[in-house]
Enzyme design. Structure first.
Site, short mmCIF file in Angstrom:
data_model
loop_
_atom_site.label_atom_id
_atom_site.label_comp_id
_atom_site.label_asym_id
_atom_site.label_seq_id
_atom_site.Cartn_x
_atom_site.Cartn_y
_atom_site.Cartn_z
N HIS A 84 -1.94 2.22 -30.70
CA HIS A 84 -2.62 1.84 -31.95
C HIS A 84 -3.57 2.87 -32.53
CE1 HIS A 84 -6.18 0.36 -29.61
NE2 HIS A 84 -6.82 0.55 -30.75
N GLU B 221 -4.31 7.55 -36.09
CA GLU B 221 -5.65 7.88 -36.58
C GLU B 221 -6.28 9.06 -35.86
OE1 GLU B 221 -8.02 4.58 -37.35
OE2 GLU B 221 -9.89 5.70 -37.44
N ASP B 222 -6.13 9.11 -34.54
CA ASP B 222 -6.90 10.09 -33.76
C ASP B 222 -6.10 11.26 -33.21
OD1 ASP B 222 -9.05 8.46 -34.16
OD2 ASP B 222 -8.92 7.47 -32.22
N ASP C 112 -8.31 -5.43 -30.42
CA ASP C 112 -9.01 -4.15 -30.50
C ASP C 112 -10.51 -4.41 -30.65
OD1 ASP C 112 -9.40 -1.32 -31.01
OD2 ASP C 112 -9.41 -1.75 -33.17
MN MN Z 1 -8.96 0.95 -31.20
#
Ligand code: MN
Length: 480
Positions: free
Chosen positions: A75, A79-80, A142
């Site tokens: 997940h 993004e990272d 999350d």
């Molecule tokens: Mn997260």
């Protein structure tokens, strides 16, 4: 909270998935995520992968499907790290890519950024329900793990995240019927927002604990005997109300001993008819409080919660709530929509999505507000006002429960039922009495709308007498 290992996750998943293809996909997601997050650390000092692992583990406890577990592991990769949606689709599958992308689009929110950004994000979370409710469920897991590990963040972050959890994630969990997650999120947020009160209530609880345990023991013995006598197969559980729930009661001036559902005994049986038989058995043994009896089996809550509730005078005259339900009801009452993973096995995702749209009442209101508002900040404030703040529950003449924001009038009720009913309304009867159209509806009112197909339509001044956005808008549109 000790770190979750990949083996923990695997053992949990193997409890309900045994297909080797699925297990390989989970293994592959884990390896890929580990590789991409390699070298990244969390504020706790742990390797970053511990976070997606924990989120996947929380979801596996709900018996989430393979795509959801994989997406949870992945997940944070878009993004990272260098991963992209297209790449995930090639390496895994379309669903996993869509889920990860959906979670990513709801980027990290931050109250210190401009309001517009917060509003945009909130709207994304809420509208992704429409796309695939699993996105929101992953986001809830999350958030749950981030709240469990919030101790490592700065005090400012702790407060900001806790507020946001209370404002957005707690109501979402409630509307999806996921009471277990809701309760934990409330207590975690509360412990950061009002640390002194949180400790104080825990100390009070601790003091009554011995007495509560004694009462629980006595009740469990006693009820077992009664149900065995009646030949009803059953399982018993007990729970003490969560700290935040106790706080809300105490802030309304109640003493801890006066909270009618501080201690609840769950009687879980096989069939609906056994629920009513058990109820009769309990009532013939303990005196119930008349006003606290609720039949949520005949009339489920708007988030599909169903159970019989009765509060009785237990041992030492201590009030005890009995919650009587079947096994399937108990799953839905605890996990909400996510219980579908257990109940509907392979087809859970589709069934969840369909039921969300047809059975969970808040979804319709959400879609309406979404369609009526272009401005993000207006959208968020409307959702908070109409859905996340205090609501009232009223009955139609057929006994169906309708949820409305506090301040609603019969005009709002009529438009909530159907635009045509609003447009042809000529009057309203509440609890057998004719009322003015701007009467403020109260909890448990029975409302009947009088319509006349020859009516001239809603009057302009009704706009000021309606509360909900939909009713106001429809009246305005009609007069054009
Ligand atoms: Mn997260």
């Amino acid at each position: 909270m000790n770190g979750i290992s990949y083996n923990d996750l695997l053992n949990s998943v193997k409890g309900y998935i045994n297909n080797s293809k699925d297990l390989e996909l989970i293994q592959k997601s884990f390896s890929y995520a580990s590789k991409l997050h390699k070298g990244q650390k969390r504020q706790s000092g742990e390797d970053y992968i511990s976070h997606p692992l924990s989120v996947a583990f929380i979801l596996s406890e709900m018996k989430a499907d393979t795509d959801t577990v994989c997406a949870a592991l992945l997940h944070d990769t878009i993004e990272d790290t260098s991963a992209t949606k297209d790449k995930l689709e090639v390496l895994f599958n379309k669903d996993i890519a869509t889920l990860v992308d959906g979670v990513t689009k709801i980027s990290k929110m931050n109250f210190s950024t401009r309001d517009e950004m917060v509003a945009t994000n909130t709207r994304k979370i809420i509208t992704s329900l429409d796309e695939d409710v699993r996105i929101v469920i992953i986001k809830l897991a999350d958030r749950l793990h981030n709240m469990r590990t919030l101790g490592f963040k700065s005090e400012l972050k702790q407060r900001e995240n806790s507020l946001e959890t209370m404002e957005i994630f707690v109501p979402l969990a409630y509307y999806l019927g996921a009471y277990q997650i809701k309760g934990e999120l409330e207590d975690l947020s509360f412990s950061y927002l009002k640390p002194e009160l949180y400790t104080e209530i825990n100390i009070t609880l601790e003091k009554t604990k011995a007495q509560l345990e004694e009462i629980t023991y006595e009740l469990l013995q006693d009820i077992s005997k009664i149900l065995v006598d009646k030949n009803i197969p059953f399982e018993l559980q007990s729970r003490v109300k969560n700290v935040y729930g106790i706080y809300k009661n105490m802030s309304r001036g109640k003493k801890i001993s006066d909270i009618h559902d501080l201690l609840a005994i769950k009687i879980i049986v096989d069939e609906i008819k056994d629920c009513y038989l058990s109820l009769g058995a309990v009532h013939s043994r303990y005196t119930p409080i008349n006003s606290k009896f609720k039949d949520y089996i005949a009339m489920p809550k708007t988030n599909m919660y169903s159970s019989l509730h009765t509060t009785v005078f237990g041992p030492n005259d201590r009030l005890v709530q009995m919650q009587i339900r079947t096994r399937n009801m108990n799953l839905i009452d605890t996990y909400g929509l996510t219980a579908y993973w257990d109940l509907n096995k392979g087809d859970a995702a589709t069934t969840m999505q369909e039921d969300l749209k047809t059975k969970f009442q808040f979804f319709k209101s959400l879609t309406e507000i979404n369609a009526l508002t272009a401005d993000n900040q207006e959208f968020v404030s409307k959702v908070k006002e109409e859905l996340f703040d205090s609501n009232i529950y009223v009955y139609t003449s057929k006994g169906e429960i309708i949820e409305l924001p506090y301040g609603s009038t019969p005009i709002d009720f009529a438009y909530k039922l159907h635009t045509d009913i609003g447009n042809t309304m000529v009057g309203a009867i509440v609890n057998d009495t004719l009322v003015a159209v701007d009467y403020i509806l109260q909890n448990k009112d029975r409302v009947k709308i009088l319509t006349d197909s020859l009516s001239f339509g809603p009057r302009d001044e009704w706009q000021g007498k309606a509360y909900t956005m939909k009713a106001k808008r429809m009246i305005r549109e009609f007069s054009r």
